[in-house]
Design an enzyme around this catalytic site. Structure first.
Site, PDB file in Angstrom:
ATOM      1  N   LYS A 104       0.885  -1.162   0.000  1.00  0.00           N
ATOM      2  CA  LYS A 104       0.000   0.000   0.000  1.00  0.00           C
ATOM      3  C   LYS A 104       0.921   1.209   0.000  1.00  0.00           C
ATOM      4  O   LYS A 104       1.581   1.510   0.990  1.00  0.00           O
ATOM      5  CB  LYS A 104      -0.898  -0.002   1.236  1.00  0.00           C
ATOM      6  CG  LYS A 104      -1.898   1.140   1.200  1.00  0.00           C
ATOM      7  CD  LYS A 104      -2.527   1.397   2.528  1.00  0.00           C
ATOM      8  CE  LYS A 104      -3.021   2.828   2.540  1.00  0.00           C
ATOM      9  NZ  LYS A 104      -3.234   3.320   3.890  1.00  0.00           N
ATOM     10  N   GLY A 165      -7.294   9.601   9.850  1.00  0.00           N
ATOM     11  CA  GLY A 165      -7.551   9.726  11.284  1.00  0.00           C
ATOM     12  C   GLY A 165      -8.494  10.853  11.672  1.00  0.00           C
ATOM     13  O   GLY A 165      -8.743  11.077  12.850  1.00  0.00           O
ATOM     14  N   ALA A 191      -9.184   5.915   4.400  1.00  0.00           N
ATOM     15  CA  ALA A 191      -8.947   7.025   5.330  1.00  0.00           C
ATOM     16  C   ALA A 191     -10.113   8.003   5.428  1.00  0.00           C
ATOM     17  O   ALA A 191     -10.732   8.351   4.431  1.00  0.00           O
ATOM     18  CB  ALA A 191      -7.681   7.794   4.972  1.00  0.00           C
ATOM     19  N   GLY A 192     -10.358   8.435   6.648  1.00  0.00           N
ATOM     20  CA  GLY A 192     -11.328   9.493   6.896  1.00  0.00           C
ATOM     21  C   GLY A 192     -12.667   9.036   7.435  1.00  0.00           C
ATOM     22  O   GLY A 192     -13.483   9.843   7.858  1.00  0.00           O
ATOM     23  N   ASN A 213      -8.768   2.409   9.994  1.00  0.00           N
ATOM     24  CA  ASN A 213      -8.030   2.013  11.189  1.00  0.00           C
ATOM     25  C   ASN A 213      -8.543   2.771  12.417  1.00  0.00           C
ATOM     26  O   ASN A 213      -9.153   2.207  13.316  1.00  0.00           O
ATOM     27  CB  ASN A 213      -6.534   2.255  10.970  1.00  0.00           C
ATOM     28  CG  ASN A 213      -5.642   1.658  12.056  1.00  0.00           C
ATOM     29  OD1 ASN A 213      -4.478   1.397  11.834  1.00  0.00           O
ATOM     30  ND2 ASN A 213      -6.157   1.410  13.263  1.00  0.00           N
ATOM     31  N   THR A 214      -8.347   4.095  12.396  1.00  0.00           N
ATOM     32  CA  THR A 214      -8.682   4.902  13.577  1.00  0.00           C
ATOM     33  C   THR A 214     -10.156   4.797  13.972  1.00  0.00           C
ATOM     34  O   THR A 214     -10.469   4.758  15.161  1.00  0.00           O
ATOM     35  CB  THR A 214      -8.315   6.377  13.320  1.00  0.00           C
ATOM     36  OG1 THR A 214      -6.968   6.427  12.858  1.00  0.00           O
ATOM     37  CG2 THR A 214      -8.436   7.214  14.579  1.00  0.00           C
TER      38      THR A 214
END
Lengths: 261, 68
Positions: A104, A165, A191-192, A213-214
């Site tokens: 990635k 994040g 992301a986001g 992830n976050t």
């Protein structure tokens, strides 16, 4: 009764993935929580970072003792790389440490936003593709850049929904829709994402998968949120495939007029 | 001889192969990447690759991470 599931496989560079929810392994309390959250998410592809091993603490545990590489596809990232040289170096190290050519690719342009340096991204992707890497690039929600990444040989493209994040959700749905419409390789929204509805929305728009992830690791209850995300991605995928009704300004009654007194 | 491993100065007796260094550090050869003076080694060369005085060795592996 037909039991509809969204379990249609996602195929990238000839590899088949069962889950359309991809998850990161960072920011968890400990490895056990990481393991439980990933299990709850149903993901079969997980991202990892490449870093120096701790040579002073010999008792330090290994992430891969908890995330079995036989069970999950390990997708190393080049997180933290701000130059083409670094991203290429980390990709090569990841390949040397692992068992596959998957990477990635991230070339970060700015510390505050962590937005990708798309010029550097394309340059690094070209170098790595020539070396036989399967490059999955983390990119901006820019349809032209996404198209270029496909053209140079990326088998999937990973546009962001919002800064990494940030939990802001999909900031530019129209650009993402254009990418999904025009770029003919799998699109993984990366992301986001903040909560389950963001993931569902991405899938309803036609994303092939969502990576986060976050949103999971940072939730009050990461394991419960991982479960929520699993349902959200499934629901969004099914809604996309089922085909939503068009939006109309005025009402259309769903009960018949006939038979009224 | 003196070598630098992951930024740490170390003193070792010669000869020292990469495999021996990893054993000394209690590290599995699987799932690590080794870079010597910016050259990434093929895992198959670990048993025969002899480290030299002044070598800068980096040993890396996979850690928890999502994105940047």
């Amino acid at each position: 009764m037909t039991n509809y599931t969204s379990n249609d496989p996602l195929i990238i560079a000839g590899r088949e993935f069962r889950s359309r929810l991809w998850v990161g392994t960072g920011k968890y309390k400990d490895f056990e929580e990481t393991r439980l959250a990933i299990e709850a998410s149903g993901a079969d592809i997980v991202t990892v970072a490449v870093r120096r091993v701790n040579i002073t603490d010999k008792n330090s545990e290994n992430l891969l003792d908890y995330i079995d590489p036989k069970k999950y596809t390990i997708l190393p990232n080049t997180a933290g790389c701000y130059t083409v040289e670094d991203a290429v170096r980390y990709s090569r190290l990841a390949r040397a440490a692992g068992v596959s050519d998957l990477v990635k690719l991230e070339v970060i342009g700015d510390e505050r936003t962590l937005f990708p340096d798309t010029a550097g991204l394309i340059e690094a992707a070209k170098i790595l593709i020539a070396e036989g890497f399967i490059v999955l690039p983390y990119t901006n929600d820019d349809p032209i850049v996404a198209q270029k990444l496909m053209d140079i040989g990326c088998p999937a493209v990973m546009p962001l929904a919002a800064p990494i994040g940030s939990g802001l959700g999909i900031r530019n749905p129209y650009n993402l829709k254009i990418i999904m419409d025009t770029v003919k390789v799998p699109i993984i929204v990366d992301a986001g994402v903040g909560t389950a509805s963001d993931a569902a929305l991405a899938m309803e728009y036609g994303a092939d998968a969502v990576l986060m992830n976050t949103a999971i690791a940072g939730a009050q209850d990461p394991i419960m949120m991982a479960t929520a995300m699993r349902y959200a991605v499934d629901a969004g995928r099914l809604a996309f495939k089922a085909g939503r009704i068009p939006r109309k300004l005025y009402a259309t009654a769903s009960s018949p007029i006939e038979g009224m007194l | 001889m003196k070598i630098i491993v992951n930024g740490e100065n170390q003193e070792h007796t010669v000869p020292l192969t990469v495999t021996t260094l990893l054993q000394k550090l209690d590290l599995q050869t699987e799932q690590v990447a080794v870079e010597v003076n910016l050259t990434i080694l093929d895992r198959l060369t670990f048993p025969t690759w002899e480290l030299q005085d002044g070598d800068k060795v980096e040993i890396l592996s996979f850690f928890g991470g999502g994105a940047s």
